[in-house]
Motif scaffolding. Structure first.
Motif, PDB file in Angstrom:
ATOM      1  N   ARG A   1       0.862  -1.139   0.064  1.00  0.00           N
ATOM      2  CA  ARG A   1      -0.018  -0.050   0.122  1.00  0.00           C
ATOM      3  C   ARG A   1       0.856   1.474  -0.074  1.00  0.00           C
TER       4      ARG A   1
ATOM      5  N   LEU B   1      -4.958   4.910  -4.505  1.00  0.00           N
ATOM      6  CA  LEU B   1      -5.949   3.853  -4.326  1.00  0.00           C
ATOM      7  C   LEU B   1      -7.350   4.702  -4.354  1.00  0.00           C
TER       8      LEU B   1
ATOM      9  N   VAL C   1     -10.990  -1.554  -4.440  1.00  0.00           N
ATOM     10  CA  VAL C   1      -9.602  -1.486  -3.772  1.00  0.00           C
ATOM     11  C   VAL C   1      -9.912  -2.289  -2.265  1.00  0.00           C
TER      12      VAL C   1
ATOM     13  N   ASP D   1      -8.462  -4.186   1.358  1.00  0.00           N
ATOM     14  CA  ASP D   1      -7.151  -4.237   2.194  1.00  0.00           C
ATOM     15  C   ASP D   1      -7.232  -5.660   3.043  1.00  0.00           C
ATOM     16  N   ASN D   2      -7.926  -6.635   2.745  1.00  0.00           N
ATOM     17  CA  ASN D   2      -7.733  -7.819   3.403  1.00  0.00           C
ATOM     18  C   ASN D   2      -8.423  -9.040   2.469  1.00  0.00           C
TER      19      ASN D   2
ATOM     20  N   ALA E   1      -6.109  -5.896  -4.349  1.00  0.00           N
ATOM     21  CA  ALA E   1      -6.145  -6.131  -2.948  1.00  0.00           C
ATOM     22  C   ALA E   1      -4.847  -5.910  -2.430  1.00  0.00           C
ATOM     23  N   LEU E   2      -4.707  -4.894  -1.508  1.00  0.00           N
ATOM     24  CA  LEU E   2      -3.528  -4.813  -1.271  1.00  0.00           C
ATOM     25  C   LEU E   2      -3.290  -5.153   0.629  1.00  0.00           C
ATOM     26  N   LEU E   3      -2.723  -6.269   0.808  1.00  0.00           N
ATOM     27  CA  LEU E   3      -3.100  -6.545   2.106  1.00  0.00           C
ATOM     28  C   LEU E   3      -2.185  -6.212   3.182  1.00  0.00           C
TER      29      LEU E   3
ATOM     30  N   ASP F   1       1.181  -2.846   4.219  1.00  0.00           N
ATOM     31  CA  ASP F   1       1.799  -1.669   4.034  1.00  0.00           C
ATOM     32  C   ASP F   1       2.885  -1.951   2.986  1.00  0.00           C
TER      33      ASP F   1
ATOM     34  N   GLU G   1      -0.227 -11.682   6.264  1.00  0.00           N
ATOM     35  CA  GLU G   1      -1.669 -11.208   6.319  1.00  0.00           C
ATOM     36  C   GLU G   1      -2.543 -12.118   5.655  1.00  0.00           C
TER      37      GLU G   1
END
Ligand SMILES: [Zn+2]
Length: 424
Positions: A176, A195, A205, A207-208, A224-226, A228, A240
């Motif tokens: 991220r 994002l 977008v 995050d999990n 999907a950015l799991l 940082d 993650e």
């Protein structure tokens, strides 16, 4: 007469097989999945097997039907980095260390680096969906080569921006930080929030990994950015998501396209753990990568899905040393020592590295990649095309052909010709 007919039939079939050999039209796969174990040499694979269950243990990757070796050198170096390695795997072209799907300017008549056509572009042009999965930042060298074009792999903010214009349908990974400005906790030198820009363009977008389960298709591209930065190491219990979980979600979503898909899966932290000589971290990443391969074999039809496993290079010169009963090299015990076979002989660690900050022959802040050839393994339609020794560039070219596709951009073809001339 009969003899003549046999000769002419023979010539026809020879001609046809040459044609087929060039285009590989005889075996067209609907889907292709490329697994890249970053930094995964044969010793990483073997140690992963011993860690998973000892000498007699069988890994999922042993189900691959055909195996070969990849020559990994880049256009400017006998040892490749991940950027040049992934450029070869994405575009079928050797380039300089640091290149993200750009040509080597030394190989261009005007000495200017050019953008390369990638497997993602080819797959998309034939109506397939494209997915990219990694345990590193999505802006890191290996995944980046499948959707971005920059002169230097360190330009990760620029790579993140290129997500906006890319043709990828699904990304799952970390990173991220290069999508967010500093005031939002990111690392971008400008004020942009990529994002938000992705969302306002109609993309999803996340995050999990759990939220991904809510989606039944890829009508809208999903980023999907799991994490940082990189996804955490499995051995530390900080991941993650498991790579296996990511792969299952990706196959579920990508399989909805009746035209098929191309999926890149990078086990990226095999390399990172090797750079810091952390053997248990590395072996745990290998086991996780293997689990994901097992899931792909179970979830896809081997009559229509070509699965290829390779590495971009080996990292740190891993060795599995000495002798002893099977029991001392099974599971965590492989972190111990060999048996001394002579009164004057000392016991030695079973696992050592050539370079790096830990148990290594040459101490370095971060271990070096090595130039050794790395394995290729394949299963599915056209898998036989991946046996033998070949340049890493051939892997991309043969995956494309097995999908009934060819690299056609003059930039790619020029660099392919240049390499062929060097080899003469
Ligand atoms: Zn590396």
């Amino acid at each position: 007469m009969r003899y003549k007919m046999m000769i002419s039939l023979g010539l026809i079939s020879l001609f046809t097989s040459c044609q087929l050999g060039r285009s590989h039209k005889a075996v067209v796969a609907k889907n292709a999945i490329l697994f890249v174990g970053d930094g995964m040499g044969i010793a990483q694979m073997t140690s992963g097997r011993l860690y998973a269950g000892g000498s007699f243990h069988q890994m999922n990757y042993e189900q691959f039907k055909y195996t070969g070796f990849s020559k990994t050198y880049s256009s400017d170096n006998y040892t490749t980095d991940s950027a040049a390695g992934a450029t070869a795997l994405a575009a079928g072209v050797k380039s300089y260390n640091g290149a993200i799907s750009m040509t080597d300017p030394k190989w261009e008549s005007d000495h200017k680096s050019k953008k390369l056509q990638t497997l993602s572009d080819l797959a998309k042009s034939s109506g397939k969906s494209v997915g990219i999965i990694t345990t590193t930042r999505i802006t890191h060298a290996t995944p980046a080569c499948f959707y971005a074009h920059v002169l230097n792999r360190n330009s990760e903010s620029e790579i993140a921006e290129q997500v906006l214009k890319s043709n990828v349908d699904l990304w799952i990974g970390g990173g991220r930080e290069f999508f967010l400005p500093k005031k939002r906790g990111g690392k971008r030198p400008d004020e942009r929030n990529i994002l938000d820009e992705m969302t306002s363009k109609g993309n999803v977008v996340l995050d999990n990994i759990k939220d991904l389960k809510k989606y039944g298709n890829l009508d809208k591209p999903i980023l999907a950015l799991l994490a940082d930065s990189h996804v955490g190491y499995y051995q530390e219990g900080k991941a993650e998501s498991s790579l296996d979980q990511m792969v299952k979600e990706a196959v579920r979503l990508l399989s909805k396209n009746p035209n098929g898909f191309f999926l890149l899966v990078e086990g990226g932290r095999v390399d990172h753990a090797s750079h810091i000589n952390q053997e248990e971290k590395m072996m745990a990443e290998m086991v996780e990568l293997d689990k994901a391969i097992g899931s792909v074999f179970r979830l896809t039809d081997s009559d229509e899905t070509l699965v290829v496993l390779t590495a971009d290079h080996e990292t740190a010169g891993l060795a599995i040393n000495g002798y002893g009963p099977h029991s001392i090299a099974k599971g965590k015990r492989i972190l111990g020592k060999t048996i001394a076979r002579h009164p004057k002989e000392k016991t030695r660690p079973i696992i050592t590295w050539s370079t790096g900050p830990g148990r290594s022959l040459y101490e370095m802040h971060s271990a070096a990649h090595t130039a050794v050839d790395v394995p290729i393994a394949a299963k599915g339609p056209g898998a036989e095309n991946f046996s033998g020794w070949m340049d890493n560039t051939e892997i991309a070219i043969r995956i494309a052909r097995n999908l009934g596709l060819e690299f056609v951009e003059s930039t790619n073809l020029r660099s392919m010709r240049y390499l062929n001339n060097l080899k003469k």
